[in-house]
Structures are given as C-alpha cells and as structure tokens.
Design a protein around this motif. Structure first.
Motif, PDB file in Angstrom:
ATOM      1  N   UNK A  16       0.802  -1.224   0.000  1.00  0.00           N
ATOM      2  CA  UNK A  16       0.000   0.000   0.000  1.00  0.00           C
ATOM      3  C   UNK A  16       0.833   1.271   0.000  1.00  0.00           C
ATOM      4  N   UNK A  17       2.045   1.224   0.543  1.00  0.00           N
ATOM      5  CA  UNK A  17       2.861   2.447   0.595  1.00  0.00           C
ATOM      6  C   UNK A  17       3.126   3.015  -0.796  1.00  0.00           C
ATOM      7  N   UNK A  18       3.572   2.213  -1.774  1.00  0.00           N
ATOM      8  CA  UNK A  18       3.773   2.798  -3.113  1.00  0.00           C
ATOM      9  C   UNK A  18       2.477   3.290  -3.747  1.00  0.00           C
ATOM     10  N   UNK A  19       1.342   2.675  -3.383  1.00  0.00           N
ATOM     11  CA  UNK A  19       0.068   3.099  -3.948  1.00  0.00           C
ATOM     12  C   UNK A  19      -0.467   4.345  -3.259  1.00  0.00           C
ATOM     13  N   UNK A  20       0.022   4.641  -2.054  1.00  0.00           N
ATOM     14  CA  UNK A  20      -0.474   5.788  -1.289  1.00  0.00           C
ATOM     15  C   UNK A  20       0.430   7.002  -1.441  1.00  0.00           C
ATOM     16  N   UNK A  52      -6.822   2.376  -4.306  1.00  0.00           N
ATOM     17  CA  UNK A  52      -7.996   1.751  -4.918  1.00  0.00           C
ATOM     18  C   UNK A  52      -9.171   2.710  -5.064  1.00  0.00           C
ATOM     19  N   UNK A  53      -9.021   3.924  -4.623  1.00  0.00           N
ATOM     20  CA  UNK A  53     -10.076   4.924  -4.749  1.00  0.00           C
ATOM     21  C   UNK A  53      -9.625   6.066  -5.671  1.00  0.00           C
ATOM     22  N   UNK A  54      -8.398   6.497  -5.475  1.00  0.00           N
ATOM     23  CA  UNK A  54      -7.848   7.591  -6.284  1.00  0.00           C
ATOM     24  C   UNK A  54      -6.971   7.029  -7.396  1.00  0.00           C
ATOM     25  N   UNK A  55      -7.015   7.713  -8.509  1.00  0.00           N
ATOM     26  CA  UNK A  55      -6.111   7.425  -9.617  1.00  0.00           C
ATOM     27  C   UNK A  55      -5.382   8.694 -10.019  1.00  0.00           C
ATOM     28  N   UNK A  56      -4.174   8.539 -10.547  1.00  0.00           N
ATOM     29  CA  UNK A  56      -3.368   9.708 -10.886  1.00  0.00           C
ATOM     30  C   UNK A  56      -2.793   9.585 -12.289  1.00  0.00           C
TER      31      UNK A  56
END
Length: 260
Positions: A16-20, A52-56
């Motif tokens: 989750x750290x790289x995704x956050x 899983x909620x935000x995309x960039x």
C-alpha cells in the motif's frame, strides 16, 4: 500476536505504501481522479492518495519540440511544394490536457499538419519564400487558438524548409539570371549617359577656351611618354591635318588655272 498475521500486515503495508505515497517532480503535475471524478492537480513534491479509490495521471509541463511531417502543399498559384515545419508548445492546464482531449500530443501534431496545409495553400509561392515570418506568426496564432481548450500553449511555429520541383528551380534560376543581366544593362546605360554628359561639358569648355585643347594635347604626350613602349604614338591635332588638306586643295586649284 500471531507471526503469520504480522507478516500479512507487513506485506499489505509494503504493497500500500507505493500506492499511497506519490512523488511528482518539479516539471510535472499529478491529476487526481477519485472514483472517476476529477479532484484536481497536485504537485510538485510528495503527497498521499487513497489506494484503490484515487487514480493519478502525470503530465509533463516542459516545452515540447515536435517536427511536423513533410506536407505536400499546392500554393495559391498552383505550385506543388514540400514543406517541413517545427512546433514548440507546452501544457499550461494539466487538468484540461487530461480531461478535454484523449492524447494532446497526437492531437496537436494533427492540427498542426492540417493548419499548415490550409494556410500555405492560400499563399503564393513568392510569399512563401520571402515572407516566412508573417506565415509563421499566422500559423502560431491559428494553432494556438485551436489547442487552447486542451490546455496547450503553442509558443512558436517555424517553417524549416520549402522543397521546390526541379522545373520550378530551373525557372527561378533563369529568372534570377535575367534580372541580373537587366540590372547590368541598366548600370551600363547609366554609365554611358553620365560619360556623354561629361564629354559634352568638356566639349563646351574646349569650344570656349581653345587653349585647353593644347593643354590636353601636352598632357596626352606626357602620358604616352611615361609608358615603357618601344613605339611612341604622337597625337596630331585635327586642325593641323585640315590645314594641310586645305593647302593641297589650293595647290590643285592653282595648277588648274595655269593649265588653262
């Protein structure tokens, strides 16, 4: 605590750290979407998003140099030429560049090609060859107006090369040669006119002052003597020749009288 649970939690944190945690460079912006809705652009620096909620989507804000592929253009005077150009642009609104157009790079390239053909097709060949600055400004203005809704700013458009057909190049070379010959003839005629004016002025002065003719005669002798020639030519005044000719005529008349 169960070691297996600890391991699972550690694995989840690592994933989750790289995704956050997101890091955006100084020349980039990150456009954030939350559940498909536009949130806004963030950056530069470090910020957090919801996994899983935000995309960039990252957008580069640096100036892009793009070559416009060669376009075959028929000018207003029905001459087919090949034109190469280059366009400089950058993204000034990262949100519009993501939301308003599917691929702003490809869209800018295609609109540049179309505008290049349309604008140059309304210009004559002489204008294309001699007034490139005017055409460059016109192209930049039209392309910039069309890409402005996409958040793209076109700063410069430059026509690099104009390739002419071989027959047209030969015709232009012949035209340039004829123009040079015309100028040479005009210059030569102007020189003859100026020389005739000066000769007329000199003749008028000599007619008023006969002594100037004798001075000119002596000057001519000086110029001839200064040359290293084996043969020396002495100019004889026309008056002296006419005197001898008139003397010969008088002798013939006297002889004719005696014979009678």
């Amino acid at each position: 605590m169960n070691p297996i649970l600890i391991g699972v939690l550690a694995l989840v944190v690592v994933i989750l750290i790289p995704m956050t945690v997101k890091i955006v460079k100084e020349y980039e912006r990150g456009v954030i979407f939350r559940l498909g809705r536009l949130v806004g652009a963030k950056g530069p620096g470090l910020f957090l998003i919801i996994p899983f909620v935000d995309g960039m989507v990252k957008i580069d804000l640096r100036v892009v140099t793009m070559d416009v592929p060669r376009q075959d253009v028929i000018t207003k005077d029905n001459v087919t030429v090949g034109v190469d150009a280059v366009i400089y642009f950058r993204v000034v609104d990262s949100e519009a560049a993501v939301v308003k157009v599917l691929d702003y790079m490809r869209a800018t390239s295609l609109i540049s090609q179309t505008t290049l053909r349309n604008v140059l097709g309304q210009s004559e060949l002489d204008e294309l060859l001699t007034q490139r600055d005017k055409l460059n400004q016109m192209l930049q203005k039209i392309i910039d107006e069309q890409t402005d809704p996409w958040g793209v700013k076109v700063s410069t458009v430059e026509i690099k090369q104009v390739e002419l057909p071989e027959t047209m190049r030969r015709s232009m070379a012949a035209q340039a040669e004829a123009e040079r010959e015309r100028r040479a003839k005009i210059i030569h005629a102007e020189g003859e006119l100026q020389a005739s004016v000066k000769l007329a002025e000199a003749g008028a002065i000599i007619a008023r002052e006969p002594t100037t003719l004798q001075l000119r005669y002596l000057q001519t002798l000086t110029e001839v003597a200064s040359e290293k020639n084996s043969t020396v030519i002495f100019p004889i005044p026309i008056d002296l020749i006419s005197m001898f000719m008139s003397g010969g005529a008088d002798t013939k008349r006297i002889r004719g009288r005696k014979t009678k």
